[in-house]
Design an enzyme around this catalytic site. Sequence first.
Site, PDB file in Angstrom:
ATOM      1  CB  SER A 233     125.643 110.859  70.020  1.00  0.00           C
ATOM      2  OG  SER A 233     124.810 110.262  70.994  1.00  0.00           O
TER       3      SER A 233
ATOM      4  CG  HIS B 113     125.259 114.719  72.160  1.00  0.00           C
ATOM      5  ND1 HIS B 113     124.748 115.999  72.349  1.00  0.00           N
ATOM      6  CD2 HIS B 113     124.192 113.889  72.133  1.00  0.00           C
ATOM      7  CE1 HIS B 113     123.434 115.935  72.442  1.00  0.00           C
ATOM      8  NE2 HIS B 113     123.060 114.666  72.314  1.00  0.00           N
TER       9      HIS B 113
ATOM     10  CG  ASP C  22     121.971 111.351  73.486  1.00  0.00           C
ATOM     11  OD1 ASP C  22     121.519 112.511  73.421  1.00  0.00           O
ATOM     12  OD2 ASP C  22     122.571 110.793  72.546  1.00  0.00           O
TER      13      ASP C  22
ATOM     14  CG  MET D  49     117.695 108.995  76.811  1.00  0.00           C
ATOM     15  SD  MET D  49     117.362 107.851  75.460  1.00  0.00           S
ATOM     16  CE  MET D  49     118.252 108.673  74.124  1.00  0.00           C
TER      17      MET D  49
ATOM     18  CG  HIS E 266     120.287 115.809  74.661  1.00  0.00           C
ATOM     19  ND1 HIS E 266     119.966 115.276  73.424  1.00  0.00           N
ATOM     20  CD2 HIS E 266     119.190 116.495  75.048  1.00  0.00           C
ATOM     21  CE1 HIS E 266     118.748 115.610  73.092  1.00  0.00           C
ATOM     22  NE2 HIS E 266     118.237 116.345  74.066  1.00  0.00           N
TER      23      HIS E 266
ATOM     24  CG  MET F  25     116.567 113.704  75.772  1.00  0.00           C
ATOM     25  SD  MET F  25     117.013 112.585  74.453  1.00  0.00           S
ATOM     26  CE  MET F  25     118.739 112.342  74.846  1.00  0.00           C
TER      27      MET F  25
ATOM     28  CG  MET G  52     116.086 117.246  70.010  1.00  0.00           C
ATOM     29  SD  MET G  52     115.929 115.689  70.889  1.00  0.00           S
ATOM     30  CE  MET G  52     116.738 114.536  69.809  1.00  0.00           C
TER      31      MET G  52
ATOM     32  CG  ASP H 288     120.840 115.269  69.211  1.00  0.00           C
ATOM     33  OD1 ASP H 288     121.333 114.296  68.598  1.00  0.00           O
ATOM     34  OD2 ASP H 288     120.537 115.232  70.418  1.00  0.00           O
TER      35      ASP H 288
ATOM     36  N   GLY I 209     119.841 111.937  63.403  1.00  0.00           N
ATOM     37  CA  GLY I 209     119.878 111.611  61.976  1.00  0.00           C
ATOM     38  C   GLY I 209     120.845 112.449  61.170  1.00  0.00           C
TER      39      GLY I 209
END
Length: 258
Positions: A40, A65, A67, A69, A98, A100, A169, A207, A209
């Site tokens: 990511s 990946h 992200d 946002m 992804h 969000m 998630m 996705d 941790g």
Amino acid sequence: MNSLASPKETAPRPRSRYIYSYEMAPLVSQGGRRLRLAPSLLSADFGALGDAIRAAEAGGADAFHLDVMDGHFVPNISFGPALVAAVRARTKRPLDVHLMIEEPLRYLETFHKAGGDTLVFHVESRSDPMAVVREGHRLGVAVGAAIRPDTPFSTVEPLVDQLDQVLVMSVHPGFSGQKFLPDVLPKVRAARERLDAAGSAADLSIDGGVTDETAVDAAAAGATFFVCGNSAFNGKDLGENLRRLRASVERGAARAVR
Ligand code: DX5
Ligand code: ZN
């Protein structure tokens, strides 16, 4: 590691005997499913993204990946289509975007044009999930549906047959470097059963941790697509980080009941 990501140490693990590169045969589960690692880029140094991409490719990254946002769907703001396009210009690996964001339907075409290969929207967003899937099909782009840790699998279940990816998630969306929530594992198992029952080859993505410890459990539960932020870009050797993650995925997949 950039300022959008909160740092978290991962314990060093023994070196894997599996030396993987993208050119080698891909990792597959006992059920013949393709297992993939997707670093990511939220956790990479934005000032040296080209270097991060090259190093991740050399280390065996199967995809990237990204992200996105918007500061509404999640409290954080990360980046938009311009950065996706910049990454697109620097790699041929699949880009897993992804979203969000509150209105994925409105922006699907934009992220498709920016070069996203799979566009993953949240079923909790304001867009109608079926409309997003239809729009993805109209555009000819792969579509994934994501669920937050506290969203039941039943919300995405009716869509499964139309999807190229289900993303579970394992942290609350918004930031990298958070701790994996093991309570989501039953949902991964439920998704695995549903995908298998449908004969679907869709990716089952985990996705948040994902480390060389938690990747084992996720793979054993049936995940096939492993997003890794902090565990990849933690300032230690990226290739070594990816090798350890891959070995964990392989260990977990060998434990998965098929
Ligand atoms: C969190 C993002 C994740 C994040 C993963 O909102 O969706 O993709 O970048 O980072 P790690 O692996 O550090 O949790
Ligand atoms: Zn993500």
